[in-house]
Design a protein around this motif. Sequence first.
Motif, PDB file in Angstrom:
ATOM      1  N   GLU A  93       0.857  -1.183   0.000  1.00 18.36           N
ATOM      2  CA  GLU A  93       0.000   0.000   0.000  1.00 18.36           C
ATOM      3  C   GLU A  93       0.892   1.232   0.000  1.00 18.36           C
ATOM      4  O   GLU A  93       1.879   1.290   0.742  1.00 18.36           O
ATOM      5  N   ILE A  94       0.555   2.188  -0.855  1.00 23.60           N
ATOM      6  CA  ILE A  94       1.366   3.401  -0.955  1.00 23.60           C
ATOM      7  C   ILE A  94       0.505   4.617  -0.645  1.00 23.60           C
ATOM      8  O   ILE A  94      -0.707   4.620  -0.883  1.00 23.60           O
ATOM      9  N   ASN A  95       1.137   5.653  -0.116  1.00 28.45           N
ATOM     10  CA  ASN A  95       0.382   6.887   0.184  1.00 28.45           C
ATOM     11  C   ASN A  95       1.126   8.143  -0.240  1.00 28.45           C
ATOM     12  O   ASN A  95       0.716   9.244   0.120  1.00 28.45           O
ATOM     13  N   LYS A  96       2.205   7.972  -1.004  1.00 24.48           N
ATOM     14  CA  LYS A  96       2.893   9.163  -1.527  1.00 24.48           C
ATOM     15  C   LYS A  96       3.635   8.805  -2.815  1.00 24.48           C
ATOM     16  O   LYS A  96       3.933   7.640  -3.086  1.00 24.48           O
ATOM     17  N   GLN A  97       3.904   9.835  -3.589  1.00 22.59           N
ATOM     18  CA  GLN A  97       4.511   9.670  -4.912  1.00 22.59           C
ATOM     19  C   GLN A  97       5.853   8.946  -4.852  1.00 22.59           C
ATOM     20  O   GLN A  97       6.149   8.088  -5.674  1.00 22.59           O
ATOM     21  N   HIS A 139      -7.656 -16.329 -10.204  1.00 24.67           N
ATOM     22  CA  HIS A 139      -6.433 -17.090  -9.951  1.00 24.67           C
ATOM     23  C   HIS A 139      -5.437 -16.235  -9.174  1.00 24.67           C
ATOM     24  O   HIS A 139      -5.580 -15.013  -9.077  1.00 24.67           O
ATOM     25  N   ASP A 140      -4.432 -16.889  -8.630  1.00 26.61           N
ATOM     26  CA  ASP A 140      -3.364 -16.172  -7.942  1.00 26.61           C
ATOM     27  C   ASP A 140      -2.622 -15.280  -8.938  1.00 26.61           C
ATOM     28  O   ASP A 140      -2.582 -15.565 -10.135  1.00 26.61           O
ATOM     29  N   PHE A 141      -2.035 -14.207  -8.421  1.00 25.80           N
ATOM     30  CA  PHE A 141      -1.339 -13.238  -9.267  1.00 25.80           C
ATOM     31  C   PHE A 141       0.155 -13.301  -9.000  1.00 25.80           C
ATOM     32  O   PHE A 141       0.603 -13.086  -7.868  1.00 25.80           O
ATOM     33  N   GLN A 142       0.906 -13.616 -10.038  1.00 26.89           N
ATOM     34  CA  GLN A 142       2.366 -13.652  -9.927  1.00 26.89           C
ATOM     35  C   GLN A 142       2.921 -12.278 -10.285  1.00 26.89           C
ATOM     36  O   GLN A 142       3.357 -12.021 -11.402  1.00 26.89           O
ATOM     37  N   GLY A 143       2.855 -11.386  -9.331  1.00 29.46           N
ATOM     38  CA  GLY A 143       3.309 -10.023  -9.548  1.00 29.46           C
ATOM     39  C   GLY A 143       3.102  -9.204  -8.289  1.00 29.46           C
ATOM     40  O   GLY A 143       2.930  -9.735  -7.188  1.00 29.46           O
ATOM     41  N   LEU A 144       3.106  -7.874  -8.473  1.00 29.79           N
ATOM     42  CA  LEU A 144       2.952  -6.944  -7.357  1.00 29.79           C
ATOM     43  C   LEU A 144       1.589  -6.268  -7.435  1.00 29.79           C
ATOM     44  O   LEU A 144       1.250  -5.644  -8.442  1.00 29.79           O
ATOM     45  N   THR A 145       0.808  -6.404  -6.384  1.00 32.98           N
ATOM     46  CA  THR A 145      -0.484  -5.731  -6.286  1.00 32.98           C
ATOM     47  C   THR A 145      -0.314  -4.454  -5.480  1.00 32.98           C
ATOM     48  O   THR A 145       0.219  -4.483  -4.365  1.00 32.98           O
ATOM     49  N   LEU A 146      -0.770  -3.327  -6.057  1.00 30.63           N
ATOM     50  CA  LEU A 146      -0.649  -2.027  -5.397  1.00 30.63           C
ATOM     51  C   LEU A 146      -2.025  -1.487  -5.034  1.00 30.63           C
ATOM     52  O   LEU A 146      -2.979  -1.613  -5.809  1.00 30.63           O
ATOM     53  N   ARG A 147      -2.073  -0.874  -3.880  1.00 30.73           N
ATOM     54  CA  ARG A 147      -3.302  -0.200  -3.449  1.00 30.73           C
ATOM     55  C   ARG A 147      -2.918   1.147  -2.850  1.00 30.73           C
ATOM     56  O   ARG A 147      -1.979   1.252  -2.064  1.00 30.73           O
ATOM     57  N   CYS A 148      -3.654   2.191  -3.234  1.00 29.52           N
ATOM     58  CA  CYS A 148      -3.395   3.524  -2.691  1.00 29.52           C
ATOM     59  C   CYS A 148      -4.130   3.674  -1.362  1.00 29.52           C
ATOM     60  O   CYS A 148      -5.348   3.456  -1.291  1.00 29.52           O
ATOM     61  N   SER A 149      -3.394   4.058  -0.330  1.00 33.28           N
ATOM     62  CA  SER A 149      -3.996   4.214   0.999  1.00 33.28           C
ATOM     63  C   SER A 149      -4.120   5.677   1.429  1.00 33.28           C
ATOM     64  O   SER A 149      -4.525   5.954   2.561  1.00 33.28           O
ATOM     65  N   TYR A 150      -3.797   6.611   0.526  1.00 37.13           N
ATOM     66  CA  TYR A 150      -3.890   8.037   0.865  1.00 37.13           C
ATOM     67  C   TYR A 150      -5.355   8.390   1.136  1.00 37.13           C
ATOM     68  O   TYR A 150      -6.226   8.209   0.272  1.00 37.13           O
ATOM     69  N   ASN A 151      -5.651   8.896   2.345  1.00 39.23           N
ATOM     70  CA  ASN A 151      -7.058   9.011   2.747  1.00 39.23           C
ATOM     71  C   ASN A 151      -7.433  10.361   3.364  1.00 39.23           C
ATOM     72  O   ASN A 151      -8.217  10.429   4.309  1.00 39.23           O
TER      73      ASN A 151
END
Length: 341
Positions: free
Chosen positions: A26-30, A60-72
């Motif tokens: 989870e990311i919250n900044k550039q 199916h499962d994901f072979q990679g990086l899942t990103l989610r923005c947490s800036y709230n």
Amino acid sequence: MHIQANYSLLKHNTFHVDVSSQYYVEINKQSDILTLRTDVKLASLPWRIIGDGSNLLFTHDFQGLTLRCSYNKIRVVKEDNENVWLTVGAGVKWHDLVKYSVENNWWGLENLALIPGSVGAAPVQNIGAYGAEAQDVITRVQTLNVFDGQHREFRNAECNFGYRTSIFKQEYINRLMVFRITVRLRKFASGKPNLSYEPLRDSFRDIINKDSITPKMVFDRVVEIRKQRVPDPAVEGNAGSFFKNPVVDADYFKQLQEQNPDLPHHKMLDGTYKIPAAWMIEQCDLKGKHIGAAGVSAQHALVIVNLGGAKGNELVELSQQVQEAVNHKFGVYLEPEVIIL
């Protein structure tokens, strides 16, 4: 920022499908994106952006990086006598934003109450309900490029908003992450209720003086209607409407109407006709049908539900059977609104 490996996405999708991502963050900044890109292993993997998973069906499962923005963060950035402008972080729950707006007696979001998901997903999907859409209030969308971290801002007209779609769902899918949006809302004295949706309008027939209707009153009625019509994802896993309502040209609509005199419809400004997909599904006797733990909701035929433990592929298989049945009976293809991954 914390990178997690072999991460279950069960709590990040309202279908309650248990799949995993090789990595999750989870990311919250550039600067977080630039930091991630310095990791050679992570940079070499495919990256996928999610919100709260309220319009995703994992298969199916994901072979990679899942990103989610947490800036709230929610901030008032401008106001005048009639309007107020808010910037809202992508990580804010959409329904929380709607509640915040009606608590301040502002018009614009009340018809979109109780829609699950995050603010960041709203412009991607151009969410809509009860006569309103996200594009009606969004003035700007701020994004981050997941390849180089660069910031880019889109004005409303640049977003290519359409029926449950946008430039972020098409050209820039998994390339640009929505970081925050700007919405323009109307102050109470300068706005009025949007009662274009007939069941909502009917719910206010007992009120003679329509000027006395407040955003909170509309909010409450929308929540009540939605709870009656759409199953709670916490009880039966679902993503709301699984299919878009199909649009047909005037000639084909006439042909369908001759065969189905009671065909419900809505004439569009361009002369085409929108037909309720739920009605078509019901006419195929599929409401309440289930295959194992995958079912067509008995509450609303447009909703496919996980009755408990269904795999993503089982839900997809049921959706395909619905498509085939409707196509066979009406010659109409139902396009999924849900993104199948």
